[in-house]
Design a protein around this motif. Structure first.
Motif, mmCIF file in Angstrom:
data_model
loop_
_atom_site.group_PDB
_atom_site.id
_atom_site.type_symbol
_atom_site.label_atom_id
_atom_site.label_comp_id
_atom_site.label_asym_id
_atom_site.label_seq_id
_atom_site.Cartn_x
_atom_site.Cartn_y
_atom_site.Cartn_z
ATOM 1 N N LEU A 75 0.864 -1.185 0.000
ATOM 2 C CA LEU A 75 0.000 0.000 0.000
ATOM 3 C C LEU A 75 0.893 1.224 0.000
ATOM 4 O O LEU A 75 1.854 1.303 0.781
ATOM 5 N N THR A 76 0.578 2.182 -0.865
ATOM 6 C CA THR A 76 1.354 3.426 -0.874
ATOM 7 C C THR A 76 0.460 4.589 -0.457
ATOM 8 O O THR A 76 0.686 5.730 -0.823
ATOM 9 N N ALA A 77 -0.557 4.273 0.339
ATOM 10 C CA ALA A 77 -1.386 5.257 1.032
ATOM 11 C C ALA A 77 -1.571 4.694 2.440
ATOM 12 O O ALA A 77 -1.598 3.471 2.623
ATOM 13 N N ALA A 78 -1.667 5.598 3.429
ATOM 14 C CA ALA A 78 -1.659 5.140 4.824
ATOM 15 C C ALA A 78 -3.033 4.700 5.300
ATOM 16 O O ALA A 78 -4.020 5.421 5.129
ATOM 17 N N ALA A 79 -3.086 3.517 5.904
ATOM 18 C CA ALA A 79 -4.329 2.985 6.455
ATOM 19 C C ALA A 79 -4.301 3.106 7.977
ATOM 20 O O ALA A 79 -3.227 3.164 8.569
ATOM 21 N N PRO A 108 1.933 1.428 5.137
ATOM 22 C CA PRO A 108 2.074 2.529 6.091
ATOM 23 C C PRO A 108 0.817 2.575 6.965
ATOM 24 O O PRO A 108 -0.290 2.620 6.436
ATOM 25 N N VAL A 109 1.009 2.571 8.272
ATOM 26 C CA VAL A 109 -0.121 2.561 9.192
ATOM 27 C C VAL A 109 -0.042 3.774 10.106
ATOM 28 O O VAL A 109 1.013 4.053 10.688
ATOM 29 N N ASP A 117 -1.995 12.285 9.486
ATOM 30 C CA ASP A 117 -1.131 12.561 8.335
ATOM 31 C C ASP A 117 0.333 12.653 8.750
ATOM 32 O O ASP A 117 1.216 12.599 7.914
ATOM 33 N N THR A 118 0.586 12.829 10.047
ATOM 34 C CA THR A 118 1.950 13.137 10.465
ATOM 35 C C THR A 118 2.713 11.956 11.051
ATOM 36 O O THR A 118 3.902 11.845 10.846
ATOM 37 N N VAL A 138 7.219 6.856 8.337
ATOM 38 C CA VAL A 138 6.988 7.313 6.956
ATOM 39 C C VAL A 138 5.871 8.341 6.955
ATOM 40 O O VAL A 138 5.204 8.554 7.970
ATOM 41 N N ARG A 139 5.654 8.952 5.800
ATOM 42 C CA ARG A 139 4.557 9.913 5.665
ATOM 43 C C ARG A 139 3.925 9.758 4.288
ATOM 44 O O ARG A 139 4.552 10.050 3.275
ATOM 45 N N PHE A 140 2.685 9.271 4.287
ATOM 46 C CA PHE A 140 1.940 9.058 3.040
ATOM 47 C C PHE A 140 0.587 9.756 3.107
ATOM 48 O O PHE A 140 0.095 10.058 4.196
ATOM 49 N N VAL A 141 -0.014 9.973 1.935
ATOM 50 C CA VAL A 141 -1.393 10.472 1.920
ATOM 51 C C VAL A 141 -2.289 9.344 2.444
ATOM 52 O O VAL A 141 -1.931 8.171 2.363
#
Ligand code: SAH
Length: 231
Positions: free
Chosen positions: A167-171, A191-192, A196-197, A219-222
């Motif tokens: 996944l390249t968006a945070a769940a 990314p969990v 957003d931060t 990490v930081r993802f949308v």
């Protein structure tokens, strides 16, 4: 960029102000990835082969080899190359693997994965991004990638199970439908985070005995959003 003098002392643009050849740019790019801890030779080779500039537009294409996230269409971002490389390394992709990516964005991460996997399925909620990514895959001849416009929170049941899922968006948590679509022996990198931060990159290993979770780094993802986008 390379046909005019550049007085900048930015190392990515040539410390002595001279033009930097593409070969030299790529050499520095790979050096940066190594310095950020990327060790896997196959991953480094995939990063070397895939031109990140092909996934960027206008002035941003000139910064393709900077180790920084950059804007793409639909208010989204292409990830930082060292993060793409470290996530790819953590995924331990083999040449027989069927991989699912959620969050196609520009298509860059999928293109890197396509160099290591048998087949890559990538899902994106913005139709426009899917169309643009498909056009780049075609242009680069990356025929083992299938890009699909859908809400990736539910995975891709018709192609499940997958050997690897990224996944390249945070769940908020690793999504249940995606864990269910992972083959026993499979690996998921996600990314969990609740905001957003503050997010952690989690590596999940699935075995017959259950799920094993390992925290890799901050990490930081949308965020992973529900439903299709309107564009
Ligand atoms: N992997 C991309 C960068 C990802 S940016 C690259 O290499 O360029 C994160 C992407 O996830 C965004 O494009 C966003 O639209 C998408 N996204 C967010 N929620 C989603 C969902 N539920 N399903 C599919 N895509 C989603």
């Amino acid at each position: 960029m390379s046909d005019r003098p550049d007085p900048s002392d930015d190392p990515a643009r040539g410390g002595e102000g001279g033009p930097v050849s593409r070969a030299e740019q790529i050499m520095r790019f790979v050096y940066t990835l190594r310095s950020k801890g990327v060790r896997d030779a196959a991953v480094l080779q995939a990063m070397e082969r895939i031109d990140r500039g092909a996934f960027l537009r206008g002035v941003f294409a000139e910064r393709a080899y900077d180790d920084t996230p950059l804007p793409i269409a639909c208010g989204q971002t292409i990830s930082q190359p060292s993060v793409v490389a470290l996530m790819t390394e953590a995924l331990e992709v083999g040449p027989r693997d069927k991989v699912l990516e959620i969050g196609t964005g520009s298509g860059y991460q999928a293109a890197v994965l396509s160099q290591l996997a048998r087949r890559v399925y990538t899902v994106e909620r913005h139709r426009r991004l899917v169309g643009e990514a498909r056009a780049v895959f075609d242009r680069l001849g990356l025929s083992n990638i299938t890009a699909i416009a859908a809400d990736g929170s539910f995975g891709l049941p018709e192609q499940a199970p997958f050997d690897r899922i990224i996944l390249t968006a945070a769940a908020e948590d690793p999504p249940g439908p995606l864990l269910a679509q992972l083959r026993p022996g499979g690996i998921m990198v996600v990314p969990v985070g609740q905001s957003d931060t503050v997010q952690s990159l989690i590596k999940v290993r699935k075995s017959e005995a259950g799920l094993d979770y390992e925290e890799l780094r901050a990490v930081r993802f949308v965020p992973l959003l529900e439903g299709m986008a309107l564009d």
